[in-house]
Enzyme design. Structure first.
Site, short mmCIF file in Angstrom:
data_model
loop_
_atom_site.label_atom_id
_atom_site.label_comp_id
_atom_site.label_asym_id
_atom_site.label_seq_id
_atom_site.Cartn_x
_atom_site.Cartn_y
_atom_site.Cartn_z
N GLU A 193 -5.08 1.11 2.77
CA GLU A 193 -4.83 0.14 3.84
C GLU A 193 -4.92 0.80 5.21
O GLU A 193 -5.42 0.20 6.17
CB GLU A 193 -3.45 -0.50 3.65
CG GLU A 193 -3.22 -1.75 4.49
CD GLU A 193 -2.61 -1.47 5.86
OE1 GLU A 193 -2.50 -2.40 6.67
OE2 GLU A 193 -2.23 -0.29 6.12
N ASP B 110 6.69 2.23 6.52
CA ASP B 110 5.32 1.70 6.38
C ASP B 110 4.54 2.48 5.32
O ASP B 110 3.85 3.42 5.65
CB ASP B 110 4.62 1.77 7.74
CG ASP B 110 3.28 1.08 7.76
OD1 ASP B 110 2.97 0.34 6.82
OD2 ASP B 110 2.52 1.31 8.72
N HIS C 236 0.85 -1.19 0.00
CA HIS C 236 0.00 0.00 0.00
C HIS C 236 0.89 1.24 0.00
O HIS C 236 2.00 1.23 0.55
CB HIS C 236 -0.96 0.00 1.19
CG HIS C 236 -0.32 0.14 2.53
ND1 HIS C 236 -0.05 1.37 3.11
CD2 HIS C 236 0.11 -0.78 3.44
CE1 HIS C 236 0.50 1.20 4.30
NE2 HIS C 236 0.61 -0.11 4.52
N GLU D 38 5.10 -5.39 4.40
CA GLU D 38 4.90 -4.71 5.68
C GLU D 38 6.21 -4.85 6.46
O GLU D 38 7.03 -5.71 6.13
CB GLU D 38 3.73 -5.32 6.46
CG GLU D 38 2.36 -5.06 5.88
CD GLU D 38 1.86 -3.63 6.02
OE1 GLU D 38 2.55 -2.82 6.69
OE2 GLU D 38 0.80 -3.32 5.45
#
Length: 338
Positions: A128, A101, A70, A153
């Site tokens: 997300e 992230d 994402h 992730e």
């Protein structure tokens, strides 16, 4: 080659574009992503679901494995000492909002795709961090033909094949407004506090779950009895425990409060453990945070969570990722693609 310079050259413009969620203004980052992918010779498809939810799917040939990340981020946290929208490299770290992230993972995936001529498929989503996974759920509805998925992730570039489920909800408490001098008044805020006290005790009794009351609001001022109050809360039970059932057990302690379920998603079960070993990926321990790999796994696509960075840096001021993690993750992605 998936060298650091290549990854940083891809990552820099992604960090510079504000794709915070909320407000989920993601058109600019989607356009930049599509341009980068096309420059690398990939065929790019784009679907706009509205409300800032976009899917960008880049393919070359017919791949059996999907790589996905994402590109939305959380809002800028208080305490930043650097410009969050300017990638800065200091020593062995790269700083910037999303560097950990998970724009760093997205850049490493793109660099990996450019480093090989093998068939590949890369999916980038933009919602997300909203906590409803619209982009991924809509993608899964198309019944994608992939036999394995790798989700970026922060896992310190290790392959994680299991994690907790997640569920969140809200409780609305009603009281009777009045003067604070009244004895035995029915306060919504007091009812909420009573529930929270019992819920915290129950969470301890249930075992190894993560329980968080993330937001409380209600009431007017000290000399008025509160007529309303609301709590938003969430649970992350271990994979063997049902997230929805756990959430509802805690909500039931509230008595007559109005309960609303907000987001429920399954755990990631270790369906891809053998695939991780076959690909000779370094396997990490199960993690406590939730990822969209669980949705892909639920759709019968065995999934691995693997990306650069440490979850301790995610959502934090001066977010950073190790340069070595970026390079390691990219090398693992090349192996997965090949």
């Amino acid at each position: 080659m998936t060298d650091q310079d290549t990854i940083l050259r891809i990552l820099r413009p992604l960090v510079e574009i504000d794709s915070t969620n909320p407000p989920r203004n993601t058109a600019a980052v989607v356009a930049r992503l599509a341009a980068i992918l096309r420059e690398g010779g990939l065929v790019v498809g784009h679907v706009d679901f509205g409300d800032g939810c976009h899917n960008v799917l880049a393919i070359r040939g017919r791949a059996r494995t999907l790589l996905t990340a994402h590109v939305d981020t959380v809002p800028v946290a208080p305490g930043w000492t650097r410009d969050p929208f300017a990638l800065s490299v200091e020593g062995d770290r790269a700083y910037g909002l999303g560097a950990c992230d998970v724009k760093g993972g997205a850049a490493a995936m793109i660099a990996a795709a450019f480093a090989t001529k093998a068939p590949c498929a890369l999916l980038f989503t933009t919602d997300e961090e909203a906590g409803n996974a619209t982009c991924m759920r809509r993608f899964i509805e198309t019944k994608p033909p992939y036999e394995l998925a790798v989700v970026a992730e922060p896992t310190r570039a290790k392959a994680v094949v299991s994690h907790r489920g997640i569920a969140s909800g809200s409780l609305r408490f009603e009281g009777r407004a009045g003067h604070a001098s009244l004895k035995n008044a029915r306060s919504a805020v007091h009812a909420l506090i009573d529930w929270a006290d019992g819920a915290l005790d129950m969470a301890d009794e249930l075992g190894d779950i993560r329980f968080n009351i993330g937001r409380i609001e209600g009431g007017e001022k000290p000399n008025m009895i509160a007529s309303r109050a609301e709590a938003r809360f969430g649970v992350r039970p271990p994979p063997e425990m049902d997230p929805r059932g756990t959430l509802r057990r805690l909500a039931a302690l509230s008595g007559t409060a109005t309960f609303e379920e907000r987001f429920v998603a399954p755990p990631l079960l270790p369906l891809a453990e053998n695939e991780a070993k076959r690909l000779d990926l370094p396997v990490g321990e199960p993690v406590d945070f939730w990822t969209e790999a669980a949705l892909l796994s639920e759709a019968k696509i065995p999934s691995i969570v693997l990306g650069p960075g440490d979850i301790a840096q995610a959502h934090a001021p001066d977010e950073w990722v190790l340069l070595s993690d970026l390079e390691d993750a990219a090398k693992h992605y090349v192996r997965v693609i090949g």
